[in-house]
Write an enzyme that holds these catalytic residues in place. Structure first.
Site, mmCIF file in Angstrom:
data_model
loop_
_atom_site.group_PDB
_atom_site.id
_atom_site.type_symbol
_atom_site.label_atom_id
_atom_site.label_comp_id
_atom_site.label_asym_id
_atom_site.label_seq_id
_atom_site.Cartn_x
_atom_site.Cartn_y
_atom_site.Cartn_z
ATOM 1 N N SER A 132 -16.162 -3.362 -17.329
ATOM 2 C CA SER A 132 -14.849 -4.006 -17.202
ATOM 3 C C SER A 132 -13.908 -3.184 -16.341
ATOM 4 O O SER A 132 -13.908 -1.949 -16.394
ATOM 5 C CB SER A 132 -14.226 -4.172 -18.582
ATOM 6 N N TYR A 156 -10.692 -6.839 -11.319
ATOM 7 C CA TYR A 156 -9.434 -7.590 -11.292
ATOM 8 C C TYR A 156 -8.737 -7.199 -9.996
ATOM 9 O O TYR A 156 -8.596 -6.003 -9.708
ATOM 10 C CB TYR A 156 -8.536 -7.232 -12.479
ATOM 11 N N THR A 182 -13.124 -11.529 -11.384
ATOM 12 C CA THR A 182 -12.592 -12.439 -12.410
ATOM 13 C C THR A 182 -11.333 -13.116 -11.887
ATOM 14 O O THR A 182 -10.380 -12.452 -11.480
ATOM 15 C CB THR A 182 -12.300 -11.665 -13.711
ATOM 16 N N LYS A 263 -16.020 -15.166 -11.369
ATOM 17 C CA LYS A 263 -16.027 -15.449 -12.815
ATOM 18 C C LYS A 263 -14.792 -16.266 -13.176
ATOM 19 O O LYS A 263 -13.671 -15.907 -12.792
ATOM 20 C CB LYS A 263 -16.030 -14.127 -13.594
ATOM 21 N N HIS A 287 -13.062 -17.386 -20.251
ATOM 22 C CA HIS A 287 -12.577 -16.090 -20.740
ATOM 23 C C HIS A 287 -12.517 -16.079 -22.276
ATOM 24 O O HIS A 287 -11.645 -15.474 -22.885
ATOM 25 C CB HIS A 287 -11.182 -15.806 -20.157
HETATM 26 C C1 LIG Z 1 -11.378 -8.358 -26.217
HETATM 27 C C2 LIG Z 1 -11.808 -9.001 -24.930
HETATM 28 C C3 LIG Z 1 -11.567 -8.346 -23.735
HETATM 29 C C4 LIG Z 1 -11.986 -8.904 -22.529
HETATM 30 N N1 LIG Z 1 -11.798 -8.207 -21.357
HETATM 31 C C5 LIG Z 1 -12.251 -8.730 -20.206
HETATM 32 C C6 LIG Z 1 -12.149 -7.996 -19.002
HETATM 33 O O1 LIG Z 1 -11.690 -6.866 -18.973
HETATM 34 N N2 LIG Z 1 -12.587 -8.583 -17.861
HETATM 35 C C7 LIG Z 1 -13.132 -9.851 -17.845
HETATM 36 O O2 LIG Z 1 -13.494 -10.344 -16.779
HETATM 37 N N3 LIG Z 1 -13.260 -10.541 -18.973
HETATM 38 C C8 LIG Z 1 -12.838 -10.019 -20.140
HETATM 39 N N4 LIG Z 1 -13.003 -10.730 -21.302
HETATM 40 C C9 LIG Z 1 -13.691 -12.035 -21.254
HETATM 41 C C10 LIG Z 1 -15.213 -11.851 -21.423
HETATM 42 O O3 LIG Z 1 -15.777 -11.272 -20.300
HETATM 43 C C11 LIG Z 1 -15.890 -13.222 -21.666
HETATM 44 O O4 LIG Z 1 -15.519 -14.121 -20.656
HETATM 45 C C12 LIG Z 1 -15.548 -13.785 -23.035
HETATM 46 O O5 LIG Z 1 -15.548 -12.775 -24.015
HETATM 47 C C13 LIG Z 1 -16.526 -14.881 -23.424
HETATM 48 O O6 LIG Z 1 -16.159 -15.488 -24.631
HETATM 49 P P1 LIG Z 1 -16.883 -15.144 -26.034
HETATM 50 O O7 LIG Z 1 -16.822 -13.672 -26.204
HETATM 51 O O8 LIG Z 1 -16.060 -15.861 -27.060
HETATM 52 O O9 LIG Z 1 -18.285 -15.650 -25.927
HETATM 53 C C14 LIG Z 1 -12.611 -10.182 -22.524
HETATM 54 C C15 LIG Z 1 -12.843 -10.833 -23.735
HETATM 55 C C16 LIG Z 1 -12.476 -10.255 -24.927
HETATM 56 C C17 LIG Z 1 -12.790 -10.975 -26.215
#
Ligand SMILES: Cc1cc2nc3c(=O)[nH]c(=O)nc-3n(C[C@H](O)[C@H](O)[C@H](O)COP(=O)(O)O)c2cc1C
Length: 394
Positions: A132, A156, A182, A263, A287
């Site tokens: 990330s 990002y 993303t 993404k 997301h």
């Molecule tokens: C706590 C948390 C932090 C996240 N941080 C990022 C991130 O830094 N970059 C990103 O592209 N997506 C981030 N996401 C989204 C995840 O990559 C992913 O799209 C998402 O968790 C999918 O949904 P699910 O976990 O309910 O299956 C984050 C999601 C969560 C739950």
């Protein structure tokens, strides 16, 4: 086939039941609801709000799960499923399974070993880890713990193109084999759970390790204030760029030879445009319901995106995957591979690196069994016809 992934389902069942016969139950629950409960108990209120929370009234989180529940698998029988192969080919590389780990920020909130524990678990399980941009541990540190195991970097796009170029350069240098840009978080979604606690981890200096370890970012800091404060201020000033536009993709193309995936693509018209512009892959994702309340379930968006792409580039999927049967459904609806999100974070909360490994092993075991029980022996052979309502099944 990677021997670690051969007959995974039965091996895993065997190990768990054998341990059970000896009086040992899994420390990391297999059942997703029990796992979530255990994770919540292991986290602070702020950490739980950040991980579990979504946008608005969280209708999108619900929709993600409801979409999986709506699709039903129709198995085929007498197909000789003794030998099953979970491997796929992605960007010229054979992966032992169609599973990757989502980029998830601020993991220090969840466990002190944070991204490092996940990196080690991913390497041990031969599952690629997407670092990330909001990690708690710099990418170089995680990469060094992974040996040759595959990792990608999630970007990002900040207000500083110099910083973007630096992140990408570092990702290449530490062996990342793809860049995931993303696009759904050019601004943070409206998240009531965090708002009601007045809690944004970045303001406490959490989840900004990729920045504070970056040589370009460091030159951008105000030297007249205390370094920790300067870093948080500079991060807040620079981290997102809502003006991002299709034309900006050229800059990324000029700065990396690695495959670039977008993404957060949900509309087929955006998918077509991405293909036309030479993007290398897509991740259909909302997301995890954290950005727009009432957004389309990612799984509902997948078939139209896959159709628009028409096999020209890989289409990955995340948002709502909770087990191996979910992976199977996403594959059937057109995904080349899927990314696991919150469940591995729950495993991390409960038992650190071991917890992440357990969660991955359980998802892969269920996928292996679902594949065979549905009458399939390879991942690419999973098609829409495996789901109820397809023309072949109805
Ligand atoms: C706590 C948390 C932090 C996240 N941080 C990022 C991130 O830094 N970059 C990103 O592209 N997506 C981030 N996401 C989204 C995840 O990559 C992913 O799209 C998402 O968790 C999918 O949904 P699910 O976990 O309910 O299956 C984050 C999601 C969560 C739950």
């Amino acid at each position: 086939m990677d021997p670690r992934h051969a007959d995974l389902g039965r091996k895993r069942q065997g190990a768990v039941y054998l341990a059970g016969a000896g009086g040992h139950r899994p420390k990391v629950p297999v059942d997703q609801t029990a796992l979530e409960r255990a994770a919540q108990a292991a986290m602070s209120a702020e950490a739980w709000a950040y991980v579990a929370g979504g946008a608005g009234r969280e209708a999108t989180i619900e929709a993600n799960r409801a979409a999986f529940a709506r699709h039903r698998i129709v198995p085929r029988v007498l197909h000789d499923v003794e030998t099953r192969d979970l491997s796929i080919e992605l960007f010229g590389r054979r992966l032992p399974s169609p599973l990757l780990l989502c980029p998830i920020g601020v993991l220090k909130l969840v466990h002190e070993d944070a991204d490092l524990a996940v990196a080690r678990a991913a390497a041990a399980m031969a599952v690629p880890y997407i670092f990330s941009n909001q990690a708690s541990v710099p990418m170089e540190t995680c990469a060094a713990a992974m040996g040759d195991a595959p990792r990608w970097f999630q970007l990002y796009w900040s207000r500083s193109n110099e910083l973007v170029a630096s992140f990408v350069r570092r990702a290449e240098a530490c062996g990342c084999s793809a860049i995931v840009l993303t696009l759904d978080t050019t601004m943070l979604g409206w998240r009531p759970r965090d708002l009601d606690l007045g809690s944004l981890p970045f303001l406490r200096g959490e989840g900004i390790a990729q920045y504070t370890s970056d040589p370009v970012f460091r030159t951008q800091l105000d030297p007249t204030v205390e370094p920790g404060v300067a870093a948080v201020r500079q991060f807040m000033a620079t981290y997102s760029r809502p003006s991002l536009h299709w034309d900006d993709l050229k800059f990324l193309r000029q700065h990396t030879k690695l495959p670039v995936l977008l993404k957060g693509v949900l509309h087929p018209a955006d998918a077509r445009q991405a293909v036309e512009l030479g993007v290398d892959g897509l991740i259909v994702s909302n997301h995890g319901g954290r950005q727009i309340d009432g957004e389309i379930a990612a799984l509902d968006a997948l078939p139209a995106v896959a159709e628009a792409v028409n096999g020209k580039i890989p289409v990955l999927f995340d948002s709502g995957i909770r087990g191996g049967a979910d992976v199977f459904k996403a594959l059937a609806l057109g995904a080349t591979a899927v990314c696991l999100g919150r469940p591995y974070v729950h495993g991390l909360a409960v038992a650190g690196q071991h917890g992440v490994e357990e969660v991955i092993a359980n998802v892969l075991a269920e996928l292996d069994l679902t594949l065979g029980l549905a009458g399939c022996t390879t991942v690419p052979s999973v098609s829409r016809s495996a789901l109820h309502g397809s023309t072949e099944c109805s």
